[in-house]
Design a protein around this motif. Structure first.
Motif, PDB file in Angstrom:
ATOM      1  N   PHE A  82     -45.869 -53.577 -67.711  1.00 54.49           N
ATOM      2  CA  PHE A  82     -46.056 -53.974 -66.665  1.00 54.49           C
ATOM      3  C   PHE A  82     -47.238 -55.455 -66.655  1.00 54.49           C
ATOM      4  O   PHE A  82     -47.377 -56.385 -65.899  1.00 54.49           O
ATOM      5  N   LYS A  83     -47.868 -55.335 -67.582  1.00 59.03           N
ATOM      6  CA  LYS A  83     -48.873 -56.319 -67.631  1.00 59.03           C
ATOM      7  C   LYS A  83     -48.268 -57.531 -68.467  1.00 59.03           C
ATOM      8  O   LYS A  83     -48.395 -58.151 -67.528  1.00 59.03           O
ATOM      9  N   ASP A  84     -47.284 -57.682 -69.273  1.00 60.36           N
ATOM     10  CA  ASP A  84     -46.460 -58.756 -69.479  1.00 60.36           C
ATOM     11  C   ASP A  84     -45.138 -58.877 -68.287  1.00 60.36           C
ATOM     12  O   ASP A  84     -44.136 -59.910 -68.598  1.00 60.36           O
ATOM     13  N   GLY A  85     -45.247 -58.303 -66.742  1.00 56.63           N
ATOM     14  CA  GLY A  85     -44.319 -58.225 -66.628  1.00 56.63           C
ATOM     15  C   GLY A  85     -43.023 -58.156 -65.996  1.00 56.63           C
ATOM     16  O   GLY A  85     -41.778 -58.846 -65.778  1.00 56.63           O
ATOM     17  N   LYS A  86     -42.292 -57.357 -67.289  1.00 54.64           N
ATOM     18  CA  LYS A  86     -41.005 -56.711 -67.607  1.00 54.64           C
ATOM     19  C   LYS A  86     -40.443 -55.129 -67.159  1.00 54.64           C
ATOM     20  O   LYS A  86     -39.821 -54.855 -67.214  1.00 54.64           O
ATOM     21  N   GLY A  87     -41.784 -54.617 -66.317  1.00 51.63           N
ATOM     22  CA  GLY A  87     -41.442 -53.514 -65.549  1.00 51.63           C
ATOM     23  C   GLY A  87     -40.523 -53.686 -64.347  1.00 51.63           C
ATOM     24  O   GLY A  87     -40.577 -54.178 -63.133  1.00 51.63           O
ATOM     25  N   ASP A  88     -40.302 -52.724 -63.883  1.00 51.52           N
ATOM     26  CA  ASP A  88     -39.333 -52.659 -62.489  1.00 51.52           C
ATOM     27  C   ASP A  88     -40.115 -51.161 -61.720  1.00 51.52           C
ATOM     28  O   ASP A  88     -40.579 -51.106 -61.719  1.00 51.52           O
ATOM     29  N   MET A  89     -39.215 -51.463 -60.366  1.00 51.23           N
ATOM     30  CA  MET A  89     -39.444 -50.130 -59.155  1.00 51.23           C
ATOM     31  C   MET A  89     -39.586 -48.626 -60.138  1.00 51.23           C
ATOM     32  O   MET A  89     -39.817 -47.846 -60.377  1.00 51.23           O
ATOM     33  N   LYS A  90     -38.542 -48.275 -60.851  1.00 48.85           N
ATOM     34  CA  LYS A  90     -38.130 -47.890 -61.755  1.00 48.85           C
ATOM     35  C   LYS A  90     -39.121 -46.562 -62.773  1.00 48.85           C
ATOM     36  O   LYS A  90     -39.366 -45.437 -62.404  1.00 48.85           O
ATOM     37  N   LEU A  91     -39.329 -47.978 -63.305  1.00 47.48           N
ATOM     38  CA  LEU A  91     -40.595 -47.735 -64.314  1.00 47.48           C
ATOM     39  C   LEU A  91     -41.224 -46.654 -63.847  1.00 47.48           C
ATOM     40  O   LEU A  91     -42.601 -46.436 -64.055  1.00 47.48           O
ATOM     41  N   GLN A  92     -41.924 -48.229 -62.745  1.00 49.77           N
ATOM     42  CA  GLN A  92     -43.335 -48.273 -61.868  1.00 49.77           C
ATOM     43  C   GLN A  92     -43.007 -46.514 -61.167  1.00 49.77           C
ATOM     44  O   GLN A  92     -44.454 -46.076 -61.748  1.00 49.77           O
ATOM     45  N   LEU A  93     -42.416 -46.091 -60.609  1.00 49.42           N
ATOM     46  CA  LEU A  93     -42.478 -44.336 -60.443  1.00 49.42           C
ATOM     47  C   LEU A  93     -42.762 -43.573 -61.889  1.00 49.42           C
ATOM     48  O   LEU A  93     -43.152 -42.317 -61.943  1.00 49.42           O
ATOM     49  N   GLY A  94     -42.615 -43.436 -63.021  1.00 49.33           N
ATOM     50  CA  GLY A  94     -42.179 -42.727 -63.742  1.00 49.33           C
ATOM     51  C   GLY A  94     -43.335 -43.009 -64.226  1.00 49.33           C
ATOM     52  O   GLY A  94     -44.235 -42.358 -64.865  1.00 49.33           O
ATOM     53  N   LEU A  95     -43.985 -44.334 -64.248  1.00 53.84           N
ATOM     54  CA  LEU A  95     -44.977 -44.267 -65.303  1.00 53.84           C
ATOM     55  C   LEU A  95     -46.396 -43.326 -63.925  1.00 53.84           C
ATOM     56  O   LEU A  95     -47.275 -42.772 -64.692  1.00 53.84           O
ATOM     57  N   GLU A  96     -46.226 -44.120 -62.873  1.00 57.44           N
ATOM     58  CA  GLU A  96     -46.948 -43.254 -62.191  1.00 57.44           C
ATOM     59  C   GLU A  96     -47.264 -41.813 -62.003  1.00 57.44           C
ATOM     60  O   GLU A  96     -48.066 -40.456 -61.876  1.00 57.44           O
ATOM     61  N   ASP A  97     -45.260 -40.946 -62.302  1.00 55.89           N
ATOM     62  CA  ASP A  97     -45.687 -39.305 -62.653  1.00 55.89           C
ATOM     63  C   ASP A  97     -46.719 -39.018 -64.536  1.00 55.89           C
ATOM     64  O   ASP A  97     -46.803 -38.066 -63.853  1.00 55.89           O
TER      65      ASP A  97
END
Length: 125
Positions: free
Chosen positions: A15-30
């Motif tokens: 995410f810091k590199d600007g390569k994450g998407d919404m699906k990864l964001q939800l996974g990270l939050e979980d």
């Protein structure tokens, strides 16, 4: 998540590199929630991320019938809906491609049985 990203820090770096998407964001939050609450039992969920969620009334009707009726095949579903089997087949295949339903191989004449295995669908806007 660990099998795929090795550590939460590596996922945060994505995410810091600007390569994450919404699906990864939800996974990270979980993942972060689970680390903060290790004793809490978590229910396995499946997230389907769709950039442009567009459902027709027909799509929702098909999902409803599959979930709430004992549908044995696509042709059975077409009869229940009183619709042409080719139209229903096209809609079912579209929903399968988007992972909203599954098709299980049947025993007779290579019949496929549509199956909906979610408790709910949430649409975030």
């Amino acid at each position: 998540m660990e099998a795929e990203y090795e550590s939460i820090d590596k996922l945060k770096q994505i995410f810091k590199d600007g390569k994450g998407d919404m699906k990864l964001q939800l996974g990270l939050e979980d993942w972060e929630y689970f680390l903060d609450h290790p004793d809490e039992e978590m229910k396995q969920t499946k997230i389907i991320y769709d950039e442009k969620p567009n459902f027709t009334i027909s799509d929702l009707e098909i999902i409803d019938y599959i979930k709430n009726n004992n549908v044995k095949s696509i042709s059975d579903l077409a009869k229940l809906l009183n619709k042409d089997v080719s139209t229903v087949t096209r809609n079912v295949n579209k929903l399968k491609e988007r992972e909203f339903i599954e098709l299980k191989e049947g025993n007779v004449n290579n019949m496929k049985t549509p199956f909906f295995h979610y408790d709910k669908i949430e649409i975030a806007i």
